[in-house]
Enzyme design. Structure first.
Site, PDB file in Angstrom:
ATOM      1  N   ARG A  60       0.404  14.603  13.977  1.00 39.18           N
ATOM      2  CA  ARG A  60       0.870  14.020  12.696  1.00 39.18           C
ATOM      3  C   ARG A  60       1.135  15.573  11.993  1.00 39.18           C
ATOM      4  O   ARG A  60       0.407  15.701  11.386  1.00 39.18           O
ATOM      5  CB  ARG A  60      -0.009  13.089  11.521  1.00 39.18           C
ATOM      6  CG  ARG A  60       0.076  12.001  12.329  1.00 39.18           C
ATOM      7  CD  ARG A  60      -1.482  11.311  11.070  1.00 39.18           C
ATOM      8  NE  ARG A  60       0.051   9.897  10.809  1.00 39.18           N
ATOM      9  CZ  ARG A  60      -0.110   8.380   9.799  1.00 39.18           C
ATOM     10  NH1 ARG A  60      -1.202   8.461   9.246  1.00 39.18           N
ATOM     11  NH2 ARG A  60       0.491   7.839  10.359  1.00 39.18           N
ATOM     12  N   LYS A 120       0.742  -1.036  -0.181  1.00 38.58           N
ATOM     13  CA  LYS A 120       0.070  -0.308   0.005  1.00 38.58           C
ATOM     14  C   LYS A 120       0.730   1.818   0.488  1.00 38.58           C
ATOM     15  O   LYS A 120       0.757   2.478  -0.798  1.00 38.58           O
ATOM     16  CB  LYS A 120      -0.722  -0.049   1.073  1.00 38.58           C
ATOM     17  CG  LYS A 120      -0.962   0.859   1.450  1.00 38.58           C
ATOM     18  CD  LYS A 120      -1.980   1.706   2.334  1.00 38.58           C
ATOM     19  CE  LYS A 120      -1.927   1.694   4.320  1.00 38.58           C
ATOM     20  NZ  LYS A 120      -1.340   3.089   3.910  1.00 38.58           N
ATOM     21  N   ASN A 121       1.866   0.881   1.389  1.00 36.20           N
ATOM     22  CA  ASN A 121       2.744   2.547   1.050  1.00 36.20           C
ATOM     23  C   ASN A 121       3.715   1.791   0.137  1.00 36.20           C
ATOM     24  O   ASN A 121       4.525   3.479  -0.186  1.00 36.20           O
ATOM     25  CB  ASN A 121       3.543   2.597   2.367  1.00 36.20           C
ATOM     26  CG  ASN A 121       2.304   3.047   3.595  1.00 36.20           C
ATOM     27  OD1 ASN A 121       1.122   2.972   3.247  1.00 36.20           O
ATOM     28  ND2 ASN A 121       3.146   2.203   4.356  1.00 36.20           N
ATOM     29  N   ASP A 148       4.364   0.344  11.922  1.00 37.67           N
ATOM     30  CA  ASP A 148       3.277  -0.458  11.576  1.00 37.67           C
ATOM     31  C   ASP A 148       2.780  -1.815  11.677  1.00 37.67           C
ATOM     32  O   ASP A 148       2.828  -2.467  11.341  1.00 37.67           O
ATOM     33  CB  ASP A 148       3.973   0.386  10.019  1.00 37.67           C
ATOM     34  CG  ASP A 148       2.818   1.563   9.561  1.00 37.67           C
ATOM     35  OD1 ASP A 148       2.803   1.977  10.244  1.00 37.67           O
ATOM     36  OD2 ASP A 148       3.307   1.684   8.283  1.00 37.67           O
ATOM     37  N   ARG A 203      -8.864  -0.776   5.186  1.00 36.00           N
ATOM     38  CA  ARG A 203      -8.027   0.466   4.207  1.00 36.00           C
ATOM     39  C   ARG A 203      -6.551   0.037   3.791  1.00 36.00           C
ATOM     40  O   ARG A 203      -5.598   0.233   2.970  1.00 36.00           O
ATOM     41  CB  ARG A 203      -7.470   1.536   5.766  1.00 36.00           C
ATOM     42  CG  ARG A 203      -8.379   2.666   6.192  1.00 36.00           C
ATOM     43  CD  ARG A 203      -8.072   3.999   6.433  1.00 36.00           C
ATOM     44  NE  ARG A 203      -6.353   4.102   6.195  1.00 36.00           N
ATOM     45  CZ  ARG A 203      -5.302   4.630   6.811  1.00 36.00           C
ATOM     46  NH1 ARG A 203      -6.081   4.424   8.234  1.00 36.00           N
ATOM     47  NH2 ARG A 203      -4.847   4.042   6.932  1.00 36.00           N
ATOM     48  N   CYS A 224      -5.301   7.673   9.278  1.00 37.92           N
ATOM     49  CA  CYS A 224      -4.956   6.906  10.764  1.00 37.92           C
ATOM     50  C   CYS A 224      -5.226   8.021  12.015  1.00 37.92           C
ATOM     51  O   CYS A 224      -4.358   8.793  11.894  1.00 37.92           O
ATOM     52  CB  CYS A 224      -3.607   6.246  11.134  1.00 37.92           C
ATOM     53  SG  CYS A 224      -4.379   4.650  10.646  1.00 37.92           S
TER      54      CYS A 224
HETATM   55  C1  UD1 Z   1       4.850   6.359   6.233  1.00 33.14           C
HETATM   56  C2  UD1 Z   1       3.382   5.817   6.031  1.00 33.14           C
HETATM   57  C3  UD1 Z   1       2.989   4.733   7.602  1.00 33.14           C
HETATM   58  C4  UD1 Z   1       4.227   4.457   8.636  1.00 33.14           C
HETATM   59  C5  UD1 Z   1       5.407   5.895   8.816  1.00 33.14           C
HETATM   60  C6  UD1 Z   1       6.031   5.205   9.374  1.00 33.14           C
HETATM   61  C7  UD1 Z   1       2.511   5.773   3.912  1.00 33.14           C
HETATM   62  C8  UD1 Z   1       1.308   5.913   3.113  1.00 33.14           C
HETATM   63  N1  UD1 Z   1       2.628   6.096   5.425  1.00 33.14           N
HETATM   64  O1  UD1 Z   1       3.680   7.651   6.452  1.00 33.14           O
HETATM   65  O2  UD1 Z   1       2.122   3.736   7.526  1.00 33.14           O
HETATM   66  O3  UD1 Z   1       3.019   4.733   9.757  1.00 33.14           O
HETATM   67  O4  UD1 Z   1       5.625   5.964   7.248  1.00 33.14           O
HETATM   68  O5  UD1 Z   1       6.876   4.305   9.181  1.00 33.14           O
HETATM   69  O6  UD1 Z   1       3.599   5.824   3.401  1.00 33.14           O
HETATM   70  N2  UD1 Z   1       6.403  14.191  11.648  1.00 33.14           N
HETATM   71  C9  UD1 Z   1       6.770  15.336  11.490  1.00 33.14           C
HETATM   72  N3  UD1 Z   1       6.785  16.597  10.653  1.00 33.14           N
HETATM   73  C10 UD1 Z   1       6.396  16.905   9.419  1.00 33.14           C
HETATM   74  C11 UD1 Z   1       6.424  15.038   8.402  1.00 33.14           C
HETATM   75  C12 UD1 Z   1       6.358  14.032   9.678  1.00 33.14           C
HETATM   76  O7  UD1 Z   1       6.534  16.160  12.848  1.00 33.14           O
HETATM   77  O8  UD1 Z   1       6.308  17.336   8.370  1.00 33.14           O
HETATM   78  C13 UD1 Z   1       6.255  13.404  11.729  1.00 33.14           C
HETATM   79  C14 UD1 Z   1       5.136  12.678  12.483  1.00 33.14           C
HETATM   80  O9  UD1 Z   1       4.229  13.455  13.280  1.00 33.14           O
HETATM   81  C15 UD1 Z   1       5.652  11.055  13.063  1.00 33.14           C
HETATM   82  C16 UD1 Z   1       7.420  11.551  12.153  1.00 33.14           C
HETATM   83  O10 UD1 Z   1       7.337  11.639  12.034  1.00 33.14           O
HETATM   84  O11 UD1 Z   1       5.754  11.618  14.387  1.00 33.14           O
HETATM   85  C17 UD1 Z   1       6.785   9.544  10.999  1.00 33.14           C
HETATM   86  O12 UD1 Z   1       5.930   9.917  10.192  1.00 33.14           O
HETATM   87  P1  UD1 Z   1       6.381  10.219   8.325  1.00 33.14           P
HETATM   88  O13 UD1 Z   1       7.868   9.459   8.449  1.00 33.14           O
HETATM   89  O14 UD1 Z   1       5.697  11.443   7.103  1.00 33.14           O
HETATM   90  O15 UD1 Z   1       5.202   8.761   8.319  1.00 33.14           O
HETATM   91  P2  UD1 Z   1       4.499   9.544   7.136  1.00 33.14           P
HETATM   92  O16 UD1 Z   1       4.791   9.503   6.024  1.00 33.14           O
HETATM   93  O17 UD1 Z   1       3.206  10.314   7.969  1.00 33.14           O
END
Ligand code: UD1
Length: 417
Positions: free
Chosen positions: A121, A22-23, A305, A397, A116
């Protein structure tokens, strides 16, 4: 709203073939916007995050077909740059549509995304990176208005290796003038897959898998046919289920290297791991021994995950173990549900202490998020008696008919409508 009814107690034995991750598929679908040609994406599971992404592409003007696990996207007539509010709320990854929409149309409007409900986030890392690349970003009433008329290659240093931000910037950079260098980039296998996809369209990206990614902007990208990497999280979920319930579970089509931190920990819990070619098996014949401690980390560390699923494993193992969740602060909401099933778990801040019990009991529980929901299905398959899991829409999802996956392995899981 449907629920799952699970009769627990069966050993699991059997083989399941995993489909594309999915990701990996979600950013790849977003990246198709970078070309006007047709793209074909193969081996795609029917899950709601993907159907929501396809709906978003359709509202932008894409023509989409999804038949027999192959998605065809024709973006010749894409002419909109707004991601509608209601669809964006359904899918957090909609935020990384900003990169490709800006790359193609030089302006974009996206609502603050959903996904989620597992923590704050924030999107600061995305926004900071986009601004470095010359993009004007204005936030107002839950919407992001982006002006990409001055989009150009840049040096970007991420404050944290965010998966989504790395993907967003790679896509914005693919058609930007000049070279972009993303330092402290995420190293997840899905990032490497996105690089390979952009390059299959004629892009110039390299370095993915390391902490520095370089993107040389090109003028035009072309269509291609692509088969994304297998889903390491679906594979990992089923392997953990084998460890929890006992028996022999084999996943086919997975990549061992992507699952190394999980296999290391399963092995420590005294499960036997056998991997040959693209098959990985977990063989579990006795009650597992608890891990002392593990922490979730960006790749190649233990993935957040798979944290909830591993918590179920620890809940029934011999001895006491500790989990530290470093990525998403509210990924312990499953604990309340597991306690209803007889688990002995305490949580303080980002740390959970799990005292293994010999048996779980069936109960009525609720999935609060995607991975926590899958973990409850594992717990139900292990527990004595019957478990019902509601909130199945969260599980749908990311898992294509989770009841079928578990039934193939010998569990008794039915969907009640
Ligand atoms: C992706 C995955 C999700 C997985 C996560 C971590 C997809 C669609 N989803 O989510 O399944 O759990 O990676 O492996 O690929 N953060 C900030 N500021 C930002 C962006 C992120 O503080 O601008 C923080 C988030 O709150 C979190 C951490 O960084 O604590 C990791 O987030 P991120 O790696 O961005 O995860 P996603 O891309 O949302």
């Amino acid at each position: 709203m449907s629920r799952l009814l699970i009769k627990g107690g069966n050993e699991l034995n059997g083989e399941v073939t995993v489909k594309a991750a999915k990701n990996a598929v979600l950013p790849i679908l977003a990246a198709t916007l970078l070309t006007e040609d047709k793209c074909e994406i193969e081996n795609v599971p029917h899950i709601t995050d993907i159907s929501n992404m396809l709906k978003i592409l359709e509202t932008l003007g894409s023509k989409v077909r999804f038949e027999d696990n192959v998605i065809t996207v024709d973006n010749a007539n894409v002419n909109k740059h707004n991601v509608p509010n209601d669809l964006a709320k359904e899918l957090r990854s909609s935020f990384f549509l900003l990169g490709p929409i800006l790359g193609r149309m030089h302006r974009a409007v996206v609502a603050y995304p959903g996904g989620c409900d597992i923590g704050v986030r924030p999107l600061d890392i995305h926004i900071k990176g986009l601004r470095e690349m010359g993009i004007g970003v204005e936030e107002s009433h839950g919407m992001m208005y982006c002006d990409g008329s001055r989009l150009k290659g840049a040096n970007v240093l991420l404050d944290f290796p965010s998966v989504g931000a790395t993907e967003n910037l790679m896509m914005a950079a693919a058609l930007a003038k000049g070279k972009t260098r993303i330092a402290n980039a995420a190293k997840e296998p899905e990032i490497t897959d996105l690089q390979n996809f952009i390059n299959a369209m004629g892009g110039k990206v390299n370095g993915a898998g390391s902490s520095i990614i370089e993107v040389e902007g090109v003028q035009k990208l072309h269509g291609c046919t692509y088969r994304p990497i297998p889903d390491r999280i679906v594979a990992g979920t089923l392997l953990i289920a084998g460890g929890v319930c006992g028996g022999k579970v084999t996943v086919k089509g997975a990549v061992r290297e992507h699952l190394e931190p999980l296999l290391f920990n399963l092995n420590k819990c005294t499960c036997f791991i056998d991997s040959r070619g693209d098959k990985i098996s977990v063989i579990s014949q006795a009650r597992p021994r608890n891990l002392d401690k593990f922490e979730t980390q960006p790749y190649p560390g233990f993935p957040t995950d798979l944290q909830s699923q591993m918590m179920v494993m620890m809940a029934v193992s011999e001895g006491t173990g500790v989990i530290v969740e470093n990525i998403f602060e509210t990924r312990f909401r499953i604990v309340r549900e597991l306690i209803k099933m007889g688990a002995k778990i305490t949580v303080k801040d980002r740390t959970a202490v799990i005292r293994g019990v010999k048996a779980l009991e069936g109960a009525a529980v609720s999935a609060m998020d995607l991975r926590g929901g899958a973990a409850l299905v594992i717990a139900g398959a292990k527990a004595e008696g019957y478990t019902t899991v509601d909130g199945v829409e969260h599980i749908d999802r990311g898992y294509e008919s989770i009841e079928t996956l578990f039934t193939l392995l010998g569990a008794e899981v039915k969907r009640l409508r």
